[in-house]
Design a protein around this motif. Structure first.
Motif, PDB file in Angstrom:
ATOM      1  N   ARG A 119       0.828  -1.201   0.000  1.00 42.50           N
ATOM      2  CA  ARG A 119       0.000   0.000   0.000  1.00 42.50           C
ATOM      3  C   ARG A 119       0.870   1.262   0.000  1.00 42.50           C
ATOM      4  O   ARG A 119       0.521   2.259  -0.629  1.00 42.50           O
ATOM      5  N   THR A 120       2.007   1.216   0.695  1.00 45.68           N
ATOM      6  CA  THR A 120       2.927   2.355   0.701  1.00 45.68           C
ATOM      7  C   THR A 120       3.371   2.687  -0.720  1.00 45.68           C
ATOM      8  O   THR A 120       3.417   3.860  -1.117  1.00 45.68           O
ATOM      9  N   VAL A 121       3.691   1.661  -1.488  1.00 41.94           N
ATOM     10  CA  VAL A 121       4.123   1.881  -2.877  1.00 41.94           C
ATOM     11  C   VAL A 121       2.963   2.407  -3.721  1.00 41.94           C
ATOM     12  O   VAL A 121       3.115   3.393  -4.474  1.00 41.94           O
ATOM     13  N   LEU A 122       1.815   1.794  -3.604  1.00 39.65           N
ATOM     14  CA  LEU A 122       0.679   2.190  -4.441  1.00 39.65           C
ATOM     15  C   LEU A 122       0.164   3.585  -4.079  1.00 39.65           C
ATOM     16  O   LEU A 122      -0.449   4.249  -4.917  1.00 39.65           O
ATOM     17  N   ALA A 123       0.424   4.029  -2.850  1.00 37.29           N
ATOM     18  CA  ALA A 123      -0.020   5.354  -2.434  1.00 37.29           C
ATOM     19  C   ALA A 123       0.990   6.447  -2.765  1.00 37.29           C
ATOM     20  O   ALA A 123       0.672   7.636  -2.634  1.00 37.29           O
ATOM     21  N   SER A 124       2.175   6.070  -3.198  1.00 39.73           N
ATOM     22  CA  SER A 124       3.198   7.079  -3.477  1.00 39.73           C
ATOM     23  C   SER A 124       2.944   7.758  -4.823  1.00 39.73           C
ATOM     24  O   SER A 124       2.842   7.087  -5.856  1.00 39.73           O
ATOM     25  N   PRO A 125       2.889   9.090  -4.844  1.00 40.91           N
ATOM     26  CA  PRO A 125       2.699   9.788  -6.123  1.00 40.91           C
ATOM     27  C   PRO A 125       3.946   9.783  -6.992  1.00 40.91           C
ATOM     28  O   PRO A 125       3.913  10.252  -8.125  1.00 40.91           O
ATOM     29  N   ASP A 126       5.045   9.226  -6.469  1.00 40.18           N
ATOM     30  CA  ASP A 126       6.306   9.208  -7.207  1.00 40.18           C
ATOM     31  C   ASP A 126       6.588   7.866  -7.862  1.00 40.18           C
ATOM     32  O   ASP A 126       7.735   7.586  -8.218  1.00 40.18           O
ATOM     33  N   VAL A 127       5.577   7.036  -8.004  1.00 39.83           N
ATOM     34  CA  VAL A 127       5.768   5.690  -8.563  1.00 39.83           C
ATOM     35  C   VAL A 127       5.002   5.548  -9.875  1.00 39.83           C
ATOM     36  O   VAL A 127       3.790   5.761  -9.919  1.00 39.83           O
ATOM     37  N   ASP A 128       5.731   5.193 -10.946  1.00 41.65           N
ATOM     38  CA  ASP A 128       5.119   4.938 -12.254  1.00 41.65           C
ATOM     39  C   ASP A 128       4.896   3.449 -12.506  1.00 41.65           C
ATOM     40  O   ASP A 128       4.112   3.074 -13.378  1.00 41.65           O
TER      41      ASP A 128
END
Length: 863
Positions: free
Chosen positions: A523-532
């Motif tokens: 969830r931390t990854v999916l919530a990050s606006p810096d992840v494509d």
């Protein structure tokens, strides 16, 4: 009833694709209670027929728990969708109850209430069910999602746009993932301009800007004293509306004030909600609300003040009480309509019509209870969207854009919304940020408009808000495979988020340290606006403890399934473990990558959703499963003559020589070759080209800095040390095979295993190590509840089953002593495998007393 454990499985899990509560029940000593089901049904007579039939002759408390929990949730207004009770012959003392839910807090409270209710009925003890239900309903109300927010979320889900509730207290949601996400709070979006919200909350500033933009608005100004209010009313020369400058939901508003006394009372009322008061021209006509989303009008409603219609018999009080019993009405914003309040303002409005609460209105006469038509104070709405002239639509869109709002509620007063505003002296009286949309979704009359969908369309256009997601699972190799995939995607210019057993990484930077292979980390990854692009290592434990953090992934990778962690979390066999791993595979929507050499992986292929592509990988170019798949036009990746080959049916393309890949130790580490094959298949499935894949695989380095605890190689005074977190039979066997290929000398194993494994698994690890290593030193690391020496004894027992000679076997419980003992058994050119290690300091502190320079060099290499 003894509930020994409960878990909230917040995403797809072994039991369901939707959230559910798992409760583990201790059945030891449980006594059946004759007539238990009948007594429960007497208290819960409205239980659905199927559940009631199961409960009718139930005598066992654990069998009654699931239907009672489901019924309590339903009565609380937060129903779950499914429930089940499971018993396992392998665990006769345990039962597992699974209950779907919509509100987590209600489910947990319902479980506790159900257990207490069942115990009371079993023991013939009184239970205050009404009070318990009131508490449950209060919990449901406090944690409910507002009607407007729920409409937007429902529209997003219909579009396949995922959502996350970020902060419950703020009712803040995320729609979409990573860099394509949008934020939502009620109907305020992440694109809503903060300055615009401030302007909209200042009604006078709003009117000034609209007037400058050529939008029709009522004349008036802001005042702070009654004298100023009366003077402004005289200037307007007609009835006025008096309202607070910055209140909302119709608070403090009084309309059609014509006399000094009416203005004085209205001014005093408005001052309760703010020091600054607007006195403006009272526009004659009806109250309309127009919803603007983006650059279009999504809906329009005629808002009617709360009112009742006389029947010639009932008093006003009775008419209102009867209307408030309407199931559509409730408190707050969670219902379609709000209850009509009988407060001082209602009394004043009644008095202006010659009524009080005890008046009996004539049959058919309409009695208003408010001067304004806000739904939050009991008003109703009728859809009029199709009546809006194009000119009025343009004015509303211009008004929203003038204020700067992406989603706006435009309040209009005019005689007839079907006519142009200017020709009937109509105008815009307010522009609202965060407009409620329940009046449009659920009008009292007219055509419902999907305002939630209009907001989603304005936010996303044709996009679904998803970034590519690759989920990786298996018994061994997950971390390396995940990092291989992430390395390739980063080289391609994509900001990649990856979860592993070592941490969470965003675009190459570790932001969280630790075992991060579960729900929260994903969830931390999916919530990050810096992840494509997301690569999510997904372990058995994370699936069983919280479920998945995603509803679906683009590509799922299942590397292998072998005995590990058995006996934990209700998983006792490799077949059951495979079912856990399959949870990942069944969530894939584009492709699943499977190991053609693993029977459990191959078996998954028959259960995948229709249209999901299968890509097999194999170290054996002649694997029959792979060959049959390719003959049928499928895709796969295999190893042939030290070359990775990508195949698409009859087309086979060489990718690269595995000996050029640092992580394969010049081709010796076949397990990392297998990981590379799986990574290449996953990358190909997500659309990466061969050149991009080869460049990434060729440059990935599996050292302590980039992939700690995964076959990290160090030179200790001429002895090659392979440091790896091996902790099961398959991993130790693979390490021994790799080490044997690296040296003509001897192999020394310094081995341990976690203490939460079953006795037979620890014995099997010892036997595997005895078969793979020439010399063996056994130590202990995480005993996890076992006594000191117990794990080592079981490993030694396994080694002796392999007829291991005693003088080649040594036990040193301390890790540093074990490493020193292992090195003492080595000569230059030998290989030492240090398994189940957890920190580099274990190695460096072991050698520092005799080789301080070597210890310092290793530490420097690892930085």
């Amino acid at each position: 009833m003894n509930i020994v454990e409960q878990r909230f499985l917040r995403g797809p899990s072994l039991y369901a694709a939707t959230p559910c509560l798992l409760a583990v029940i201790d059945l030891a000593g449980q006594q059946n209670a004759a007539g238990l089901g009948a007594r429960l049904l007497a208290l819960l007579p409205a239980m659905p027929a199927e559940a009631a039939a199961r409960l009718s002759d139930c005598q066992a408390a654990h069998e009654a728990l699931e239907p009672v929990v489901m019924e309590l949730q339903r009565l609380a207004g937060a129903p779950g969708t499914f429930g089940m009770t499971k018993t396992d012959p392998a665990r006769p003392g345990q039962g597992r109850v699974v209950c779907g839910y919509t509100v987590e807090q209600v489910a947990g409270q319902a479980l506790r209430t159900a257990a207490a209710l069942i115990d009371a009925c079993a023991g013939h003890v009184p239970f205050d069910l009404d009070a318990a239900l009131d508490d449950l309903r209060d919990t449901a109300h406090r944690h409910a999602i507002g009607t407007s927010t729920a409409a937007v979320l429902a529209a997003a889900h219909r579009r396949g746009i995922p959502s996350l509730r970020l902060i419950e207290e703020a009712n803040l949601f995320q729609l979409g993932w990573g860099s394509r996400q949008k934020r939502l709070q009620a109907t305020i979006t992440g694109a809503t301009n903060h300055v615009a919200v401030g302007i909209a909350s200042d009604k006078q500033l709003t009117k000034t800007l609209l007037d400058q933009a050529g939008v029709p608005v009522p004349a008036g100004s802001t005042v702070t004293t009654l004298e100023q209010a009366l003077r402004e009313a005289r200037r307007i020369k007609g009835p006025v509306t008096v309202k607070p400058l910055d209140a909302n939901q119709g608070k403090g508003v009084t309309v059609n004030c014509a006399t000094q006394d009416e203005i004085a009372r209205a001014f005093e009322f408005a001052c309760k909600y703010g020091r600054h008061v607007i006195v403006e021209e009272f526009l004659q006509g009806r109250d309309y609300r127009v919803l603007v989303t983006g650059r279009k009008v999504a809906a329009a409603s005629w808002r009617r003040p709360p009112h009742v219609t006389g029947d010639g018999v009932s008093t006003v009080r009775e008419l209102v009480e009867n209307e408030n019993r309407n199931p559509a009405r409730g408190d707050g914003h969670a219902n379609i309509l709000t209850k009509i309040p009988l407060d001082d303002l209602a009394l004043q409005v009644l008095a202006n019509q010659g009524h009080d609460l005890d008046s009996v209105p004539a049959e058919g006469s309409v009695v208003d209870l408010r001067g304004n038509a806000n739904l939050s104070t009991g008003g109703t709405a009728e859809d009029v969207t199709d009546l809006l002239p194009e000119e009025t639509r343009d004015i509303c869109i211009r008004a929203a854009r003038t204020i700067g709002l992406d989603v706006a509620g435009i309040d209009i007063v005019c005689q007839d919304i079907a006519r142009p505003l200017r020709e009937q002296n109509g105008g815009i009286i307010e522009v609202n940020a965060a407009p409620g949309i329940r009046m449009h979704q659920y009008p009292s009359r007219g055509t419902p408009r999907d305002a939630g969908a209009a907001i989603v369309d304005a936010l996303f256009g044709e996009d679904d808000g998803r970034i590519p997601v690759v989920a990786v699972t298996g018994t061994n190799g997950k971390t390396t495979t995940s990092l291989l995939i992430a390395h390739v995607t980063r080289l391609a210019g994509l900001r990649t988020g990856v979860t592993t057993t070592e941490g969470v990484y965003i675009d190459g930077e570790r932001i969280v340290k630790g075992d991060c292979t579960g729900y929260r980390s994903a969830r931390t990854v999916l919530a990050s606006p810096d992840v494509d692009f997301a690569v999510l290592e997904t372990a058995r434990g994370g699936i069983l403890k919280r479920g998945l953090a995603f509803d679906r992934c683009d590509v799922a990778v299942v590397l292998n399934v072998s005995a590990d962690h058995l006996g934990l979390d209700g998983i006792d066999t490799v077949e059951e473990l495979a079912r856990v791993k399959f949870v990942i595979a069944e969530r894939a929507r584009r492709a699943v990558v499977l190991n053609a050499e693993d029977d459990h992986c191959v078996a998954m292929s028959s259960e995948l959703a229709h249209g999901v592509e299968i890509l097999y990988f194999s170290l054996d170019a002649d694997n029959p499963v792979l060959l049959r798949h390719l003959e049928n036009g499928g895709r796969g990746v295999y190893l042939e003559d030290n070359t990775i080959v990508l195949a698409n049916g009859t087309r086979h393309e060489a990718l690269l020589d595995v000996r050029t890949m640092p992580c394969t130790m010049k081709g010796a580490a076949r397990y990392n070759i297998a990981n590379a094959l799986a990574a290449a298949a996953a990358l190909s499935a997500t659309g990466f080209g061969n050149i991009e894949i080869a460049a990434g695989l060729r440059t990935f380095v599996s050292d302590w800095k980039h992939n700690p605890l995964r076959s990290n190689v160090f030179d200790v005074d001429g002895v090659t040390v392979i440091f790896d977190y091996a902790h099961n039979t398959a991993a130790y066997a693979a390490l021994a095979e790799t080490a044997r290929a690296l040296t003509p000398g001897r192999l020394v194993g310094v081995v341990a295993a976690p203490g939460d494994r079953r006795d037979e698994d620890l014995v099997a690890i010892g036997e595997t190590c005895a078969a793979g290593f020439d010399e063996l030193v056994v130590y202990e690391t995480e005993n996890r509840g076992r006594a000191a020496g117990e794990v080592a004894a079981l490993l030694v027992q396994g080694a002796r089953l392999g007829k291991y000679e005693t003088d080649h076997l040594q036990v040193e419980l301390d890790v540093h002593e074990a490493i020193r003992a292992g090195l003492a058994r080595c000569e230059p050119g030998d290989v030492l495998v240090f398994g189940c290690g957890s920190a580099l300091t274990e190695l460096t502190e072991a050698i520092r007393p005799t080789s301080p320079a070597t210890a310092s060099r290793i530490e420097a290499e690892a930085v």
